[in-house]
Design a protein around this motif. Structure first.
Motif, PDB file in Angstrom:
ATOM      1  N   UNK A  30       3.727 -17.141  -4.089  1.00  0.00           N
ATOM      2  CA  UNK A  30       4.058 -17.003  -2.665  1.00  0.00           C
ATOM      3  C   UNK A  30       4.509 -15.579  -2.332  1.00  0.00           C
ATOM      4  N   UNK A  31       5.303 -14.973  -3.216  1.00  0.00           N
ATOM      5  CA  UNK A  31       5.757 -13.592  -2.997  1.00  0.00           C
ATOM      6  C   UNK A  31       4.564 -12.640  -2.959  1.00  0.00           C
ATOM      7  N   UNK A  32       3.652 -12.775  -3.915  1.00  0.00           N
ATOM      8  CA  UNK A  32       2.489 -11.886  -3.962  1.00  0.00           C
ATOM      9  C   UNK A  32       1.604 -12.088  -2.729  1.00  0.00           C
ATOM     10  N   UNK A  33       1.384 -13.334  -2.352  1.00  0.00           N
ATOM     11  CA  UNK A  33       0.567 -13.625  -1.170  1.00  0.00           C
ATOM     12  C   UNK A  33       1.195 -13.020   0.087  1.00  0.00           C
ATOM     13  N   UNK A  34       2.527 -13.197   0.233  1.00  0.00           N
ATOM     14  CA  UNK A  34       3.209 -12.667   1.417  1.00  0.00           C
ATOM     15  C   UNK A  34       3.168 -11.135   1.441  1.00  0.00           C
ATOM     16  N   UNK A  37      -0.270 -10.154   2.647  1.00  0.00           N
ATOM     17  CA  UNK A  37      -0.440 -10.418   4.085  1.00  0.00           C
ATOM     18  C   UNK A  37       0.264  -9.342   4.909  1.00  0.00           C
ATOM     19  N   UNK A  38       1.503  -9.019   4.520  1.00  0.00           N
ATOM     20  CA  UNK A  38       2.257  -7.996   5.260  1.00  0.00           C
ATOM     21  C   UNK A  38       1.617  -6.623   5.077  1.00  0.00           C
ATOM     22  N   UNK A  41      -1.269  -6.350   7.386  1.00  0.00           N
ATOM     23  CA  UNK A  41      -0.903  -6.237   8.803  1.00  0.00           C
ATOM     24  C   UNK A  41      -0.184  -4.928   9.116  1.00  0.00           C
ATOM     25  N   UNK A  42       0.735  -4.509   8.251  1.00  0.00           N
ATOM     26  CA  UNK A  42       1.558  -3.345   8.570  1.00  0.00           C
ATOM     27  C   UNK A  42       1.200  -2.112   7.741  1.00  0.00           C
ATOM     28  N   UNK A  43       0.487  -2.292   6.671  1.00  0.00           N
ATOM     29  CA  UNK A  43       0.122  -1.156   5.829  1.00  0.00           C
ATOM     30  C   UNK A  43       0.875  -1.177   4.512  1.00  0.00           C
ATOM     31  N   UNK A  44       0.241  -0.597   3.511  1.00  0.00           N
ATOM     32  CA  UNK A  44       0.829  -0.573   2.171  1.00  0.00           C
ATOM     33  C   UNK A  44       2.080   0.272   2.081  1.00  0.00           C
ATOM     34  N   UNK A  45       2.106   1.379   2.829  1.00  0.00           N
ATOM     35  CA  UNK A  45       3.286   2.250   2.784  1.00  0.00           C
ATOM     36  C   UNK A  45       4.519   1.541   3.348  1.00  0.00           C
ATOM     37  N   UNK A  46       4.325   0.733   4.378  1.00  0.00           N
ATOM     38  CA  UNK A  46       5.450  -0.017   4.968  1.00  0.00           C
ATOM     39  C   UNK A  46       6.015  -1.004   3.962  1.00  0.00           C
ATOM     40  N   UNK A  47       5.147  -1.719   3.257  1.00  0.00           N
ATOM     41  CA  UNK A  47       5.604  -2.675   2.245  1.00  0.00           C
ATOM     42  C   UNK A  47       6.333  -1.941   1.121  1.00  0.00           C
TER      43      UNK A  47
END
Length: 190
Positions: A30-34, A37-38, A41-47
């Motif tokens: 679930x953590x990896x999936x979320x 998804x984020x 939607x928001x970009x890899x740098x944001x995550x």
């Protein structure tokens, strides 16, 4: 060949041993999936920035909770050494949940960060602490003789359980034996 004896059966696995690994695996998936998804939607740098911020905040929280726990311990020891009665100060409570919250913030993942942030809220820590205390007291009261709860009760009331451990007393001031090549003595038996 049958002897009439029952065949030994393997002990049954507890529910915790069955479901905890499954729960951890589901949580990781679930953590990896979320995160994906984020990131979509928001970009890899944001995550990445969220994960780094969570790690830094978790480190600060754990450091602060550790200092609070150490300060509380040293004050308690000073009061005991001076002979004054310990104050019923509940300001140091919740350090365990505070440290758990910091650890969850340090783990990479958005769900663990959300739970970690939730543990930073004082009313949540207080409610969880009360619930954990009631649960522990109930388990100690319901403990069967010979269990871990019974050991806690014996330790609390300083009552020996009557077990005898065989051994040999070796005294440094005793005279040396005349035949050192005999080796160690056999254990005492009754």
């Amino acid at each position: 060949m049958t002897t009439g004896a029952t065949t030994p059966t393997a002990p049954r696995r507890s529910r915790a041993r069955t479901f905890v690994p499954l729960g951890i695996a589901a949580w990781l998936v679930l953590e990896i999936w979320l995160l994906t998804v984020v990131a979509g939607a928001a970009g890899g740098f944001t995550v990445f920035a969220l994960l780094v911020a969570g790690g830094l905040l978790g480190a600060v929280v754990i450091k602060r909770a550790g200092r609070r726990a150490f300060r509380s311990l040293s004050e308690t020891l000073q009061r005991q050494q001076s002979g004054t009665a310990p104050a019923e100060d509940r300001s140091g409570t919740g350090n365990g949940f505070l440290m758990l919250g910091g650890l969850l913030l340090m783990l990479p993942g958005l769900i663990s960060d959300a739970v970690g942030l939730l543990l930073l809220v004082p009313p949540v820590r207080t409610a969880l602490g009360r619930r954990a205390e009631r649960s522990l007291e109930r388990r100690v009261r319901q403990a069967t003789p010979g269990s871990l709860g019974d050991a806690f009760q014996q330790a609390r009331i300083h009552r020996p359980d009557g077990k005898v451990v065989q051994g040999e007393v070796v005294r440094e001031d005793a005279p040396a034996r005349s035949h050192p090549e005999q080796g160690p003595r056999p254990p005492l038996t009754s």
